[in-house]
Design an enzyme around this catalytic site. Sequence first.
Site, PDB file in Angstrom:
ATOM      1  N   SER A  32     -43.966  20.298   4.966  1.00 16.80           N
ATOM      2  CA  SER A  32     -44.864  19.360   5.647  1.00 16.80           C
ATOM      3  C   SER A  32     -44.344  17.934   5.608  1.00 16.80           C
ATOM      4  CB  SER A  32     -46.259  19.457   5.045  1.00 16.80           C
ATOM      5  OG  SER A  32     -46.197  19.156   3.664  1.00 16.80           O
ATOM      6  N   GLY A  33     -43.027  17.770   5.686  1.00 21.38           N
ATOM      7  CA  GLY A  33     -42.460  16.435   5.908  1.00 21.38           C
ATOM      8  C   GLY A  33     -42.448  16.167   7.407  1.00 21.38           C
ATOM      9  N   SER A  54     -40.328  14.785   0.592  1.00 18.87           N
ATOM     10  CA  SER A  54     -39.439  13.609   0.564  1.00 18.87           C
ATOM     11  C   SER A  54     -39.816  12.569   1.609  1.00 18.87           C
ATOM     12  CB  SER A  54     -37.993  14.050   0.802  1.00 18.87           C
ATOM     13  OG  SER A  54     -37.548  14.834  -0.272  1.00 18.87           O
ATOM     14  N   TRP A  75     -41.524   9.437   0.618  1.00 20.34           N
ATOM     15  CA  TRP A  75     -40.778   8.520  -0.252  1.00 20.34           C
ATOM     16  C   TRP A  75     -39.776   7.675   0.510  1.00 20.34           C
ATOM     17  CZ3 TRP A  75     -42.151   7.730  -5.187  1.00 20.34           C
ATOM     18  CH2 TRP A  75     -42.995   8.682  -5.769  1.00 20.34           C
ATOM     19  N   ALA A  76     -39.567   7.958   1.784  1.00 19.22           N
ATOM     20  CA  ALA A  76     -38.541   7.224   2.543  1.00 19.22           C
ATOM     21  C   ALA A  76     -38.951   5.762   2.663  1.00 19.22           C
ATOM     22  CB  ALA A  76     -38.372   7.845   3.924  1.00 19.22           C
ATOM     23  N   GLU A 114     -29.189  -1.536   8.141  1.00 21.51           N
ATOM     24  CA  GLU A 114     -28.814  -0.892   6.879  1.00 21.51           C
ATOM     25  C   GLU A 114     -27.328  -0.555   6.942  1.00 21.51           C
ATOM     26  OE1 GLU A 114     -31.390   2.431   6.029  1.00 21.51           O
ATOM     27  OE2 GLU A 114     -33.112   1.131   5.703  1.00 21.51           O
ATOM     28  N   ASP A 144     -35.614  25.253  -2.176  1.00 22.98           N
ATOM     29  CA  ASP A 144     -36.163  26.620  -2.020  1.00 22.98           C
ATOM     30  C   ASP A 144     -35.787  27.236  -0.665  1.00 22.98           C
ATOM     31  OD1 ASP A 144     -37.452  25.924  -4.404  1.00 22.98           O
ATOM     32  OD2 ASP A 144     -39.219  25.214  -3.306  1.00 22.98           O
ATOM     33  N   HIS A 194     -27.038   7.813  -3.402  1.00 21.18           N
ATOM     34  CA  HIS A 194     -27.454   6.491  -2.919  1.00 21.18           C
ATOM     35  C   HIS A 194     -26.909   5.444  -3.890  1.00 21.18           C
ATOM     36  CE1 HIS A 194     -29.861   3.179  -1.473  1.00 21.18           C
ATOM     37  NE2 HIS A 194     -30.328   3.935  -0.497  1.00 21.18           N
ATOM     38  N   ARG A 205     -22.747   4.295   3.105  1.00 21.60           N
ATOM     39  CA  ARG A 205     -23.205   4.565   1.746  1.00 21.60           C
ATOM     40  C   ARG A 205     -22.139   5.108   0.810  1.00 21.60           C
ATOM     41  NH1 ARG A 205     -29.040   7.028   2.593  1.00 21.60           N
ATOM     42  NH2 ARG A 205     -29.634   4.946   3.220  1.00 21.60           N
ATOM     43  N   HIS A 241     -29.253  11.560  -3.605  1.00 26.50           N
ATOM     44  CA  HIS A 241     -30.265  11.099  -2.645  1.00 26.50           C
ATOM     45  C   HIS A 241     -30.494  12.078  -1.500  1.00 26.50           C
ATOM     46  CE1 HIS A 241     -32.686   8.237  -0.449  1.00 26.50           C
ATOM     47  NE2 HIS A 241     -31.851   8.199   0.567  1.00 26.50           N
ATOM     48  N   ARG A 270     -24.300  11.056   5.585  1.00 25.14           N
ATOM     49  CA  ARG A 270     -25.339  10.670   6.545  1.00 25.14           C
ATOM     50  C   ARG A 270     -25.425   9.149   6.689  1.00 25.14           C
ATOM     51  NH1 ARG A 270     -30.506   9.002   5.796  1.00 25.14           N
ATOM     52  NH2 ARG A 270     -30.590   9.646   3.624  1.00 25.14           N
ATOM     53  N   SER A 316     -32.060  10.274   8.833  1.00 23.94           N
ATOM     54  CA  SER A 316     -32.662  11.557   8.441  1.00 23.94           C
ATOM     55  C   SER A 316     -34.049  11.752   9.029  1.00 23.94           C
ATOM     56  CB  SER A 316     -32.714  11.696   6.923  1.00 23.94           C
ATOM     57  OG  SER A 316     -33.299  10.561   6.356  1.00 23.94           O
TER      58      SER A 316
HETATM   59  C1  SIN Z   1     -33.041   3.565   1.949  1.00 17.61           C
HETATM   60  O1  SIN Z   1     -34.086   2.984   2.223  1.00 17.61           O
HETATM   61  O2  SIN Z   1     -32.052   3.024   1.470  1.00 17.61           O
HETATM   62  C2  SIN Z   1     -32.969   5.026   2.198  1.00 17.61           C
HETATM   63  C3  SIN Z   1     -32.988   5.292   3.629  1.00 17.61           C
HETATM   64  C4  SIN Z   1     -32.220   6.532   3.923  1.00 17.61           C
HETATM   65  O3  SIN Z   1     -32.005   7.347   3.048  1.00 17.61           O
HETATM   66  O4  SIN Z   1     -31.781   6.669   5.065  1.00 17.61           O
END
Ligand code: SIN
Length: 563
Positions: free
Chosen positions: A30-31, A60, A63-64, A132, A235, A256, A305, A366, A401, A406
């Site tokens: 359910s993301g 997850s 939490w983004a 980013e 899972d 990360h 990254r 991450h 990535r 994502s």
């Molecule tokens: C972040 O906010 O640095 C994570 C974002 C992501 O994983 O794309």
Amino acid sequence: MAAIDVTLPRRLAAAAPGWTAEADVVVVGSGIAGLTCALRLRRRVDRVLLVTKTVLSAGSTGWAQGGIAAALDPDDTAQEHLEDTLVAGVGLCDVEAVRTLVTEGPDRVRELVALGAQFDLDAGGEIKLTREGGHHRDRIAHAGGDATGAEISRALITALQRVLDDPGIEVIEHALVVDLLTDDERAVCGVTLHVIGEGQIDGIGAAHARAVVLATGGFGQIYTSTTNPHVATGDGIAAALRAGARVADLEFVQFHPTVLFLGEGSTGQQPLISEAVRGEGAVLVDDTGRRFMQGRHELADLAPRDIVARGILDVMAERGLDHVWLDARHLGRDFLEQRFPSIVARCRELGFDPATEPLPVAPAQHYASGGVETDLRGRTSLDGLYACGEVSCTGVHGANRLASNSLLEGLVFAHRIADDVAARLDDGELALRTPAAADAPADLLDASHRIEVQRAMTRGCGPLRSATSTAAAAAALEALAALPPSAAEPGPFTWETTNLLHLGQALALLAHRREETRGGHIRTDAPERDDERWLVHQELARGADGRLVLGERPVSRPMGVRS
Ligand code: SIN
């Protein structure tokens, strides 16, 4: 394809199903991927069953922090987003998958807004965009400053709640999927699941369906520290692997660069300091205050990254440090509190104040760039099985990535999967199949061994690997796999632990074989990228005898096409 000496059981040991449910499609997770897919499917399919491991908001997605990348600025283009994604993926992206992502992405984000997601807006009422790592333009939409995933999750769950009285959609929470059901031809026809519920739907059951969509997220809990929540135990990938689905690129794990460092002994989910903090101007420094990312890459602190994580690890090794620092003080208290309210609050709870001191940070697990291999419609190598979001390997991410791709991937491919499943159901293509008898060997590793799996993976297949370390991880996991299953008591923690073991075995194998450094896969004993040998995806599938079968697919060859 060559058989290798890792053997996986067909299923986890569990009681026989005590109840059954029927649906056209079961969506697991359910993301952003699972919710988007279920919501779109329910408009076109009679019976959708959405199952999720704990509660709807626990995965997850919530939490983004940073945001969702899309070429929404009139000066930006899908082509530029594509180019940045390909550079980050270090030669291993599937160009058509990336093109799909970047061209369909902006419309999907606008639909999310129409559904109710409230992104941060600029003075003119347009979605505010930030930058980013790896992006050459401001193209990251965010919400609540640094609570983008929570807002997207809220909007999707609200939309779901509006239709919950509709008999065409059913939701079961606290439902851990144990295994995939397959028929005699290995087509997927449902799942077995363990539900902590009441009345009829409680304990182990079977949900039969014409199609199953896995949207179960990643497997960060395979390491001792990760930004992933506790539910991220792989899972879906493990169940797919046991059922015979092809997985790819598992060795590309993203670490990360800026995770708050709480000491060597701090395990489990760790606080993320979003890349958007660097996007707004924060810089990485060593113990002398030197900005060490300058001169390492043209984008310095905003390099992709893997390059930043590697820069940090190099500095830590050179200077004997267990972390470096992220300095955001010059951004000012007011700006930091307004732009990053959740991060600032969490740091302060833990005794750090980004307005007055550089934050200690170090890389931590991450994201899984690989997963269950799919084509552009989200179809896997098993008929009836789809995969979406972090559990999948669409080819979008390659070896690493790009930041904030994502959520977009989950959104774009969930939409495509819903359309493909609905069209195939309309055409009568997805038959109702009968599950084969569950008489194949089953396995379990007791939950008490979880920390040993995590330590083996962290030491052997962490951000820096070598032939020796990956072989040691594989050996440690093999020893755990050889323990008698009778010593384990079936139950959620034990099933999760066994999933981590099975995934770890597959990952260690691929990390050991790939003798080069590329993206998230950094080999200290093979520090260069080797395009002549390694411009290939490594694929694994469980053969009929249980042994994993290994293949390599050149980047130029689309998924699903075998030589
Ligand atoms: C972040 O906010 O640095 C994570 C974002 C992501 O994983 O794309």
